[in-house]
Design an enzyme around this catalytic site. Structure first.
Site, short mmCIF file in Angstrom:
data_model
loop_
_atom_site.label_atom_id
_atom_site.label_comp_id
_atom_site.label_asym_id
_atom_site.label_seq_id
_atom_site.Cartn_x
_atom_site.Cartn_y
_atom_site.Cartn_z
N MET A 103 0.80 -1.22 0.00
CA MET A 103 0.00 0.00 0.00
C MET A 103 0.84 1.28 0.00
O MET A 103 0.30 2.37 0.12
CB MET A 103 -0.96 0.02 1.20
CG MET A 103 -1.93 -1.13 1.22
SD MET A 103 -2.88 -1.20 -0.33
CE MET A 103 -3.62 -2.80 -0.15
N CYS A 104 2.16 1.15 -0.12
CA CYS A 104 3.02 2.34 -0.19
C CYS A 104 2.95 2.96 -1.58
O CYS A 104 2.97 2.25 -2.58
CB CYS A 104 4.46 1.97 0.12
SG CYS A 104 4.77 1.72 1.86
N HIS A 105 2.89 4.28 -1.59
CA HIS A 105 2.91 5.00 -2.86
C HIS A 105 4.34 5.11 -3.37
O HIS A 105 5.25 5.35 -2.58
CB HIS A 105 2.35 6.42 -2.67
CG HIS A 105 0.91 6.46 -2.32
ND1 HIS A 105 0.47 6.30 -1.02
CD2 HIS A 105 -0.18 6.64 -3.08
CE1 HIS A 105 -0.85 6.37 -1.01
NE2 HIS A 105 -1.27 6.58 -2.24
N MET B 276 8.02 4.71 5.80
CA MET B 276 8.24 3.33 5.37
C MET B 276 9.55 3.20 4.59
O MET B 276 10.24 2.18 4.70
CB MET B 276 7.06 2.83 4.53
CG MET B 276 5.76 2.72 5.30
SD MET B 276 5.89 1.76 6.83
CE MET B 276 6.36 0.17 6.22
N GLU B 277 9.92 4.22 3.86
CA GLU B 277 11.18 4.19 3.13
C GLU B 277 12.36 4.17 4.10
O GLU B 277 13.33 3.43 3.90
CB GLU B 277 11.26 5.39 2.18
CG GLU B 277 10.35 5.29 0.97
CD GLU B 277 8.86 5.50 1.24
OE1 GLU B 277 8.06 5.24 0.33
OE2 GLU B 277 8.49 5.93 2.36
N ASP C 228 23.92 -10.79 5.87
CA ASP C 228 24.21 -11.60 4.69
C ASP C 228 25.70 -11.67 4.39
O ASP C 228 26.24 -12.74 4.07
CB ASP C 228 23.48 -11.05 3.47
CG ASP C 228 23.78 -11.83 2.22
OD1 ASP C 228 23.54 -13.06 2.21
OD2 ASP C 228 24.28 -11.23 1.25
#
Length: 160
Positions: free
Chosen positions: A75-77, A115-116, A130
């Site tokens: 749902m992120c733009h 969110m970014e 990793d």
């Protein structure tokens, strides 16, 4: 929170319409960490890890994650990112070392960049894991959280 904005009139998920939201300068800073043993710490800080410069790769991965957030979180733009800054700092614990990761993301747009910033901080920690997992799979990625945000209709936020 009486109105759920991510659901349509049928109760199904939707992307929020930001068409009428005013553009403004927005920024968000997120924090994460990863705890590593002494051997990994020494390998990273002396740039002796077999996979290369761990912090340089983690920094690039974090920037890439910020730019790709809308492809990962449904749902992120997709938004224009105007800047990403990633800071690393080592803390010595009793026997281990903890890499503190702080990511600030900026934009001028109609929706925020929380969110970014969170995605970038998470991917930085995952990248360190990793690149070092061949030496120790017991590394621990710490809490990831929003520490600050500014701009937008909801105003500023700072974790205290």
């Amino acid at each position: 929170m009486s109105e759920f904005t991510h659901f349509n009139n049928q109760g199904r998920a939707k992307m929020v319409d930001i068409t009428d939201k005013q553009e403004s300068h927005r920024s968000a800073t997120a924090h994460s960490s990863i705890t590593v043993n002494k051997s990994i710490y020494q390998g990273i800080t002396s740039n002796q890890m077999k996979k290369g410069d761990v912090l340089a790769v983690a920094q690039v991965a974090g920037i890439m994650a910020a730019k790709q957030t809308s492809t990962l979180i449904p749902m992120c733009h997709p938004i224009p990112i105007s800047g990403v800054d990633i800071q690393f700092e080592w803390l010595q614990l009793k026997e281990d070392h903890q890499l503190q990761i702080d990511v600030t993301v900026k934009t001028k747009g109609s929706t925020g960049v929380e969110m970014e910033a969170l995605s970038a901080a998470s991917v930085c920690a995952l990248t360190v894991y990793d690149m070092c997992k061949a030496l120790d799979k017991g590394m621990v990625i710490g809490q990831t959280y929003l520490s600050h945000k500014s701009g937008g209709k909801n105003g500023d936020f700072s974790r205290t």
